[in-house]
Design a protein around this motif. Structure first.
Motif, mmCIF file in Angstrom:
data_model
loop_
_atom_site.group_PDB
_atom_site.id
_atom_site.type_symbol
_atom_site.label_atom_id
_atom_site.label_comp_id
_atom_site.label_asym_id
_atom_site.label_seq_id
_atom_site.Cartn_x
_atom_site.Cartn_y
_atom_site.Cartn_z
ATOM 1 N N GLN A 121 0.812 -1.207 0.000
ATOM 2 C CA GLN A 121 0.000 0.000 0.000
ATOM 3 C C GLN A 121 0.847 1.259 0.000
ATOM 4 O O GLN A 121 0.325 2.368 0.116
ATOM 5 N N GLY A 122 2.170 1.104 -0.096
ATOM 6 C CA GLY A 122 3.015 2.275 -0.200
ATOM 7 C C GLY A 122 3.276 2.957 1.114
ATOM 8 O O GLY A 122 3.682 4.114 1.141
ATOM 9 N N ARG A 123 3.043 2.259 2.236
ATOM 10 C CA ARG A 123 3.292 2.878 3.523
ATOM 11 C C ARG A 123 4.589 2.332 4.092
ATOM 12 O O ARG A 123 5.379 1.716 3.412
ATOM 13 N N GLY A 124 4.798 2.558 5.382
ATOM 14 C CA GLY A 124 5.943 1.994 6.073
ATOM 15 C C GLY A 124 6.941 3.059 6.415
ATOM 16 O O GLY A 124 6.947 3.569 7.512
ATOM 17 N N TRP A 173 8.682 5.950 1.591
ATOM 18 C CA TRP A 173 9.492 5.918 0.386
ATOM 19 C C TRP A 173 8.652 5.949 -0.886
ATOM 20 O O TRP A 173 9.196 6.065 -1.971
ATOM 21 N N GLY A 174 7.377 5.799 -0.770
ATOM 22 C CA GLY A 174 6.556 5.731 -1.965
ATOM 23 C C GLY A 174 6.312 4.292 -2.383
ATOM 24 O O GLY A 174 6.943 3.368 -1.889
ATOM 25 N N ARG A 175 5.415 4.144 -3.340
ATOM 26 C CA ARG A 175 4.970 2.804 -3.712
ATOM 27 C C ARG A 175 6.046 2.020 -4.461
ATOM 28 O O ARG A 175 6.189 0.818 -4.274
ATOM 29 N N ALA A 190 9.789 -2.487 -4.244
ATOM 30 C CA ALA A 190 11.154 -2.975 -4.418
ATOM 31 C C ALA A 190 11.685 -3.570 -3.110
ATOM 32 O O ALA A 190 12.351 -4.606 -3.108
ATOM 33 N N LEU A 191 11.372 -2.904 -1.994
ATOM 34 C CA LEU A 191 11.776 -3.445 -0.700
ATOM 35 C C LEU A 191 11.090 -4.781 -0.427
ATOM 36 O O LEU A 191 11.700 -5.715 0.107
ATOM 37 N N LEU A 192 9.822 -4.889 -0.797
ATOM 38 C CA LEU A 192 9.117 -6.161 -0.651
ATOM 39 C C LEU A 192 9.783 -7.243 -1.495
ATOM 40 O O LEU A 192 9.921 -8.393 -1.058
ATOM 41 N N ASP A 193 10.200 -6.901 -2.698
ATOM 42 C CA ASP A 193 10.915 -7.848 -3.545
ATOM 43 C C ASP A 193 12.165 -8.370 -2.855
ATOM 44 O O ASP A 193 12.420 -9.582 -2.813
ATOM 45 N N ARG A 223 2.505 0.217 -13.983
ATOM 46 C CA ARG A 223 3.765 0.943 -14.138
ATOM 47 C C ARG A 223 4.582 0.907 -12.847
ATOM 48 O O ARG A 223 5.807 0.809 -12.870
ATOM 49 N N THR A 224 3.881 0.972 -11.709
ATOM 50 C CA THR A 224 4.576 0.915 -10.427
ATOM 51 C C THR A 224 5.254 -0.428 -10.241
ATOM 52 O O THR A 224 6.407 -0.508 -9.783
ATOM 53 N N LEU A 225 4.554 -1.506 -10.595
ATOM 54 C CA LEU A 225 5.133 -2.831 -10.452
ATOM 55 C C LEU A 225 6.315 -3.012 -11.398
ATOM 56 O O LEU A 225 7.356 -3.566 -11.016
ATOM 57 N N VAL A 226 6.195 -2.543 -12.631
ATOM 58 C CA VAL A 226 7.293 -2.653 -13.594
ATOM 59 C C VAL A 226 8.520 -1.896 -13.089
ATOM 60 O O VAL A 226 9.647 -2.395 -13.126
ATOM 61 N N ARG A 227 8.296 -0.693 -12.577
ATOM 62 C CA ARG A 227 9.434 0.088 -12.084
ATOM 63 C C ARG A 227 10.063 -0.538 -10.842
ATOM 64 O O ARG A 227 11.289 -0.466 -10.655
#
Length: 502
Positions: A256-259, A262-264, A269-272, A356-360
């Motif tokens: 959800q872009g929180r934490g 840093w943005g979504r 990317a951190l989740l990855d 686009r967010t997932l691709v980036r």
């Protein structure tokens, strides 16, 4: 519930799995490989004095063993981190049983310790003890040395549990500690201080002499590490229990872009990165990539002298080695891209994550892995083979620019989710003939371009052209990610259907 109950439950869980046949074959092959290499290590330990007498006639085998035993322990820790099962990985089925939390933690720690990474070091140390320690020391010294070696192996076991628990909460602490340890060890080696070697000699030479102080230090270290690991694992258990009860996970917050604000894109990317380092299969794939990179580094730094190879062969070897050394960590990840998220792909779509967010985010993860892999090998290669610095720098830019569009474009045709909890050895789950052929052809074409430029126009022109092309694609990433976003948008429902196994 006893330890035998837990072992029986996990045995039934494995045998009743729909992939039990494939897991059994892979487990048998892994067991045979472990027995083969274990027998080699045992033989090496038993004939260790004779080997030292041949290679270094003036050296005392016991003294060399005592000086470098801590280096073996330091090397064992990352192997445990990547290969060994975490003590809290199977905690969820036992959370709601009428058991005290400390008892659950103790049982799971014992289950985690039943690993080949404990058996093999103990067998090798026993072989070294019989061939080197016992004949050269008194009975008291040999007994103290054996107890100290057991405590050292136990310390690495507890340290692995502590690191895995801390990693789940503060990954930066683990990376910072690993970086600090690497700097201390490398700095001591290059400056001649050899702090780790001196500490190892003090500990185990003292144990061989029957002194009590080194034994007390090892007992205190193992005890302190066990207490710290137990507390950290209890904290991890409570966090898992809280996530189960509240229905909210850190992964959900990241999606959800929180934490941390840093943005979504950064959150995904951190989740990855967390998915890669918290699960068995991606961890083992990264370890395999590091081992291959270490082999390539060895080849680079040892192939000196002699007649220079033909220009075509020299260009091919330099380009291939540079591309692998600067990009293989990213290639291991990029071979599956979106399939890493196959188990929770529907959750990504349900949370309205933009394509686009997932691709980036996938692009960012690929770049991080390439940069990390380069940072690990470049100091060694640069110090021993300075001529490789320019090709590696140029082809790092080439990898960061040219390879992601190819891998991310092929990733939208994945239809099988990657099983993150399976072993990576002898496992081809998630691979298809089409994706393998596409990746092979794409990698071959990507390598052929700089090799062709090198042969046709020379080394300098080829490296500058490859770096410029990579930099150009990086600058144009806002445009080509939009194209991949549209392709991903068209394929997302087929991907979700395939990842569900329908």
């Amino acid at each position: 519930m006893t330890l035998l109950d837990v072992l029986r439950h996990q045995w039934h869980q494995q045998t009743r799995s729909p992939t039990s046949g494939r897991s059994l074959i892979g487990g048998l092959l892994l067991l045979l490989a472990a027995a083969y290499f274990g027998s080699l290590f045992v033989a090496a330990g038993w004939y260790y004095p004779q080997v030292v007498a041949e290679v270094a006639p003036g050296q005392d085998p016991l003294r060399l063993l005592n000086e470098f035993l801590l280096y073996g322990a330091v090397g064992l820790v990352p192997m445990r981190f990547f290969l060994q099962r975490s003590a809290g990985s199977d905690v969820r089925p036992y959370l709601h049983l009428p058991l005290r939390r400390p008892r659950i933690v103790r049982i799971l720690q014992v289950v985690s310790s039943l690993s080949l990474l404990n058996l093999l070091p103990l067998v090798v140390l026993a072989s070294l003890w019989g061939s080197t320690v016992r004949p050269a020391t008194s009975a008291v010294g040999a007994a103290c040395w054996a107890v100290g070696a057991l405590l050292l192996v136990a310390t690495t076991q507890f340290l692995n549990g502590l690191l895995r628990a801390v990693w789940d909460r503060h990954a930066g602490f683990v990376l910072g500690a690993a970086g600090l340890l690497a700097v201390v060890v490398a700095g001591g080696y290059w400056t001649g201080g050899q702090l780790l070697q001196s500490a190892s000699a003090w500990l185990f030479e003292g144990l061989a002499a029957g002194r009590v102080a080194p034994l007390l230090v090892l007992i205190g270290g193992a005890t302190g590490m066990s207490v710290a690991a137990h507390r950290a694992l209890r904290g991890r258990l409570y966090s898992v229990l809280g996530d189960t009860e509240e229905g909210h996970t850190h992964a959900g917050a990241a999606l959800q872009g929180r934490g941390r604000g840093w943005g979504r894109v950064a959150s995904l990317a951190l989740l990855d990165l967390k998915l890669i380092l918290r699960n068995k299969r991606p961890r083992q794939m990264l370890l395999g990539a590091l081992l291959l990179e270490a082999f390539f580094v060895f080849q680079v730094v040892t192939t000196t002298g002699g007649e220079p190879p033909p220009p075509v062969l020299d260009a091919f070897i330099t380009v291939v080695f540079s591309i692998v050394l600067t990009g293989f960590l990213g290639f291991q990840y990029g071979g599956f891209t979106y399939a890493w998220h196959g188990a929770h792909f529907a959750g990504l779509l349900a949370r309205a994550v933009r394509p686009r967010t997932l691709v980036r985010s996938q692009y960012a993860t690929f770049c991080v892995l390439c940069v990390v892999g380069t940072a690990l090998v470049l100091p060694v290669v640069g110090a021993l083979r300075p001529s490789m610095i320019a090709p590696m720098g140029a082809l790092l830019l080439y990898n960061l620019g040219v390879m992601p569009p190819v891998l991310l474009g092929l990733g939208v045709w994945s239809r099988e989710a990657v099983a993150l909890d399976q072993s990576a050895f002898f496992n081809y789950q998630g691979n298809t003939t089409a994706t393998f052929a596409g990746e092979f052809v794409g990698a071959l074409a990507a390598m052929a371009l700089p090799v062709g430029l090198w042969v046709a126009l020379g080394r300098s022109v080829a490296l500058v052209s490859a770096a410029a092309l990579g930099a150009l694609v990086i600058v144009l990433s806002p445009f080509w990610t939009r194209v991949l976003e549209r392709v991903f948008h068209w394929q997302r429902h087929d991907m979700a259907t395939g990842f569900r196994g329908e």
